[in-house]
Design an enzyme around this catalytic site. Structure first.
Site, short mmCIF file in Angstrom:
data_model
loop_
_atom_site.label_atom_id
_atom_site.label_comp_id
_atom_site.label_asym_id
_atom_site.label_seq_id
_atom_site.Cartn_x
_atom_site.Cartn_y
_atom_site.Cartn_z
N GLU A 1 -1.87 -9.69 -3.25
CA GLU A 1 -0.87 -9.62 -4.55
C GLU A 1 -0.56 -10.72 -4.79
O GLU A 1 -0.55 -10.94 -6.55
CB GLU A 1 0.29 -8.36 -4.47
CG GLU A 1 -0.12 -6.99 -3.57
CD GLU A 1 -0.43 -7.32 -2.59
OE1 GLU A 1 -0.72 -7.39 -1.54
OE2 GLU A 1 -0.62 -5.78 -1.99
N ASN B 1 -4.43 -2.95 -8.29
CA ASN B 1 -4.17 -4.06 -7.37
C ASN B 1 -4.51 -3.33 -6.50
O ASN B 1 -4.07 -4.12 -5.07
CB ASN B 1 -2.86 -5.40 -7.76
CG ASN B 1 -3.62 -6.21 -6.97
OD1 ASN B 1 -4.48 -6.19 -6.36
ND2 ASN B 1 -2.46 -6.95 -6.77
N ASP C 1 -0.63 2.41 -5.28
CA ASP C 1 -1.75 2.58 -4.77
C ASP C 1 -2.50 3.89 -4.55
O ASP C 1 -3.89 4.66 -4.57
CB ASP C 1 -1.91 1.68 -3.66
CG ASP C 1 -1.16 0.08 -4.40
OD1 ASP C 1 -1.00 0.30 -5.53
OD2 ASP C 1 -1.49 -0.27 -2.73
N HIS D 1 4.79 -6.08 -4.37
CA HIS D 1 6.35 -5.67 -3.55
C HIS D 1 6.95 -6.03 -2.65
O HIS D 1 7.93 -5.94 -2.95
CB HIS D 1 5.24 -4.21 -3.71
CG HIS D 1 3.73 -4.42 -2.52
ND1 HIS D 1 4.33 -3.02 -1.86
CD2 HIS D 1 3.27 -5.25 -2.60
CE1 HIS D 1 2.74 -3.66 -1.01
NE2 HIS D 1 2.36 -4.27 -1.87
N ARG D 2 5.80 -6.17 -2.07
CA ARG D 2 6.74 -6.84 -0.38
C ARG D 2 7.77 -8.37 -1.32
O ARG D 2 8.61 -7.92 -0.40
CB ARG D 2 5.64 -7.60 0.21
CG ARG D 2 5.03 -5.89 0.44
CD ARG D 2 3.84 -5.96 2.60
NE ARG D 2 3.05 -5.21 2.74
CZ ARG D 2 3.50 -3.90 2.23
NH1 ARG D 2 4.11 -3.77 2.15
NH2 ARG D 2 2.25 -3.00 2.56
N LYS E 1 4.33 0.08 -5.97
CA LYS E 1 2.58 -0.39 -5.56
C LYS E 1 2.97 0.73 -4.45
O LYS E 1 2.00 1.07 -4.23
CB LYS E 1 2.75 -1.81 -5.12
CG LYS E 1 1.07 -1.72 -5.08
CD LYS E 1 0.21 -3.27 -4.64
CE LYS E 1 -1.08 -3.54 -4.43
NZ LYS E 1 -1.53 -3.72 -2.95
N ASP F 1 0.91 -8.14 7.12
CA ASP F 1 2.26 -7.46 6.03
C ASP F 1 3.80 -7.31 6.26
O ASP F 1 4.60 -8.04 5.45
CB ASP F 1 2.52 -6.24 5.18
CG ASP F 1 0.64 -5.87 4.90
OD1 ASP F 1 0.24 -7.57 4.87
OD2 ASP F 1 0.93 -4.95 5.05
O1 LIG Z 1 -7.16 -1.61 6.19
C1 LIG Z 1 -5.86 -2.16 5.86
O2 LIG Z 1 -4.57 -0.42 4.89
C2 LIG Z 1 -5.11 -3.11 5.30
C3 LIG Z 1 -5.32 -4.31 5.79
C4 LIG Z 1 -4.07 -5.20 5.33
O3 LIG Z 1 -4.92 -6.27 4.85
P1 LIG Z 1 -6.57 -7.46 4.78
O4 LIG Z 1 -6.97 -6.76 6.49
O5 LIG Z 1 -7.17 -8.23 4.17
O6 LIG Z 1 -5.08 -8.46 6.37
C5 LIG Z 1 -2.85 -5.55 5.02
O7 LIG Z 1 -2.52 -6.56 4.59
C6 LIG Z 1 -3.11 -3.97 4.26
O8 LIG Z 1 -2.19 -3.94 3.17
C7 LIG Z 1 -3.54 -2.64 4.30
C1 LIG Z 2 -1.94 -6.52 0.35
C2 LIG Z 2 -1.45 -5.30 0.80
O1 LIG Z 2 -2.30 -4.25 -0.01
P1 LIG Z 2 -3.43 -4.17 -0.62
O2 LIG Z 2 -3.64 -2.79 -0.06
O3 LIG Z 2 -3.74 -4.37 -1.69
O4 LIG Z 2 -4.46 -5.24 -0.07
C3 LIG Z 2 -0.25 -5.32 0.86
O5 LIG Z 2 0.30 -4.02 0.94
O6 LIG Z 2 0.81 -6.40 1.99
#
Ligand SMILES: O=C(O)C1=C[C@@H](OP(=O)(O)O)[C@@H](O)[C@H](O)C1
Ligand SMILES: C=C(OP(=O)(O)O)C(=O)O
Length: 433
Positions: free
Chosen positions: A346, A92, A49, A392-393, A417, A318
């Site tokens: 994901e 992703n 990422d 990944h999770r 990821k 998460d």
């Molecule tokens: O802003 C961020 O860093 C994130 C927000 C969350 O997503 P959502 O806002 O779509 O729930 C989380 O699930 C993602 O892993 C990271």
């Molecule tokens: C939802 C996740 O990733 P993303 O930043 O791609 O939304 C995650 O890392 O659980």
């Protein structure tokens, strides 16, 4: 590697240095790229990422040089990327894709943005709708409301900005707008319609923007106000703290496998919402202690069982996945609520979690926005092959099954990821037998 067989784990004990936070790393990279001045970033997460964000910024003309292991020097572009015509591929990575759409929509250039097939199934319409209120010219190249996208020069002619964004699908849309709008130099007001989900990630965004000199006021997380003429300024050095979501797997291992397990790099002062995972672990009966930069868990329950919980998990979307697997080791039925956003990540995480927990013998009830986990009475089914859905999770949280039964994790490499050497680190705290 196609799969990884984990033998039964007898005990968990040890110390883990966490990799940098994904959410902070990608925010800092973008803010440093937009700022005035040079930023030294230390302890950046090295993962897919963050690679996608780094590569995208380099293709946009930002000067980024490696200065050592996980350290970079970034020369800020002062709100204007030099490259005005680019095609970006962002895998992703939601934390790269969504904020970059917002920034590039205001950049007066022509950009195409795409990702892996799953990214093209993850909605982006609410963000595009908000940006169109500003005159942004964004077209969907395939399905309406989803990437891939084409961005053309914005027809921007407002003295001040007032827009509305939906908050109930992903907080990353609001995060993207908040991070992008200071480059306009205009006063901006953003109203959130619908209930804002994943709110701690917005607090995290505001905290990182503040490190770069931009202060945002908010009214109960429903209205956000950015003053005019506040531009990003580099703070000089930034050290990225450890990833609180990645910490959850080790802290859960400490709770299930006796412990103590200590994670270094994140603690009581953390800006990351997922540190609140420890509250859930404590409710389940684990013992948790923490300082400013470490957290430790162990289990002091005499009967070896954790307790089931019923929890609204909207603030920890998460780390809540980790709780779903910890629930297999609890006495009673655990309910995780308010997690509808799992369907858009994901993979469809509600569907994937249901299927894989059932393979282990758990009885599962799944709703639009909740998951109820009733662990098997006579132990976990041994030697199950867990599918991970390129998530990944899924791979990381199902590694905890090893505390109850030998388990196979299919496609363990998907952890790249956010945590490429997760399974090496996991094996360091686990004693098999
Ligand atoms: O802003 C961020 O860093 C994130 C927000 C969350 O997503 P959502 O806002 O779509 O729930 C989380 O699930 C993602 O892993 C990271
Ligand atoms: C939802 C996740 O990733 P993303 O930043 O791609 O939304 C995650 O890392 O659980």
């Amino acid at each position: 590697m196609k799969w990884l067989d984990l033998p039964v784990a007898k005990k968990a004990q040890g110390i883990i240095q966490l990799p940098g936070s994904k959410s902070i790393s990608n925010r800092i990279l973008l803010l440093a790229a937009l700022a005035k001045g040079t930023t030294q970033v230390i302890d950046l997460l090295a993962s897919d990422d963050t690679d996608f964000m780094l590569k995208a910024l380099v293709s946009l003309g930002v000067s980024i040089a490696s200065t050592g292991e996980n350290s970079y020097q970034i020369i800020g572009a002062e709100g204007q990327f030099h490259v005005r015509d680019a095609r970006l591929f962002l895998g992703n990575a939601g934390t790269a894709f969504r904020p970059l759409v917002a920034v590039l929509a205001l950049m007066q250039g022509r950009y195409q943005m795409s990702g892996v097939a799953r990214m093209h199934e993850r909605p982006i319409g609410d963000l595009v709708d908000a940006l169109r209120q500003l005159g942004a010219d964004i077209n969907y190249l395939e399905d309406q409301g989803y990437p891939p996208l084409e961005i053309k020069p914005v027809k921007f002619n407002h003295d001040s900005i007032h827009l509305t964004v939906k908050g109930d699908v992903s907080s990353q849309f609001l995060t993207g707008l908040l991070m992008a709008l200071p480059i306009t130099g205009k006063k901006a007001v953003i109203d959130v319609s619908g209930t804002l989900i994943s709110q701690p990630y917005i607090a995290l965004t505001l905290a990182q923007m503040q490190r770069f000199g931009v202060v945002v006021e908010h009214d109960s997380w429903q209205r956000f106000t950015l003053p005019a003429q506040q531009y990003y300024r580099s703070p000089g050095h930034i050290t990225v703290e450890g990833d609180a979501s990645s910490a959850s797997y080790f802290l859960a291992a400490g709770a299930i496998g006796g412990g103590p397990v200590r994670v270094l790099g994140v603690g009581s002062e953390s800006a990351q919402g997922d540190v609140r995972f420890v509250d859930a672990l404590e409710k389940m009966g684990a013992h948790v202690s923490m300082s400013e930069n470490w957290i430790e868990s162990d289990c002091i329950l005499s009967n070896q069982f954790l307790r089931a919980i019923d929890l609204d998990c909207n603030h920890i979307p998460d780390a809540a996945m980790t709780l779903a697997v910890v629930a297999l080791f609890a006495k009673g039925v655990t309910t995780l609520r308010n997690i509808a956003s799992w369907r858009l990540k994901e993979t469809d995480r509600l569907a994937a979690m249901t299927k894989e927990l059932q393979k282990l013998g758990a009885r599962i009830e799944v709703g639009e926005d909740y998951l109820r986990i009733n662990p098997p009475e006579n132990g976990l089914t041994p030697n199950v092959a867990i599918d991970t859905y390129d998530d990944h999770r899924m791979a990381m949280c199902f590694s905890l099954v090893a505390f109850g039964a030998p388990v196979r994790i299919n496609d363990p490499g998907c952890v790249s990821k956010t945590f490429p050497d997760y399974f090496d680190q996991f094996s360091r705290i686990v004693q098999s037998g």
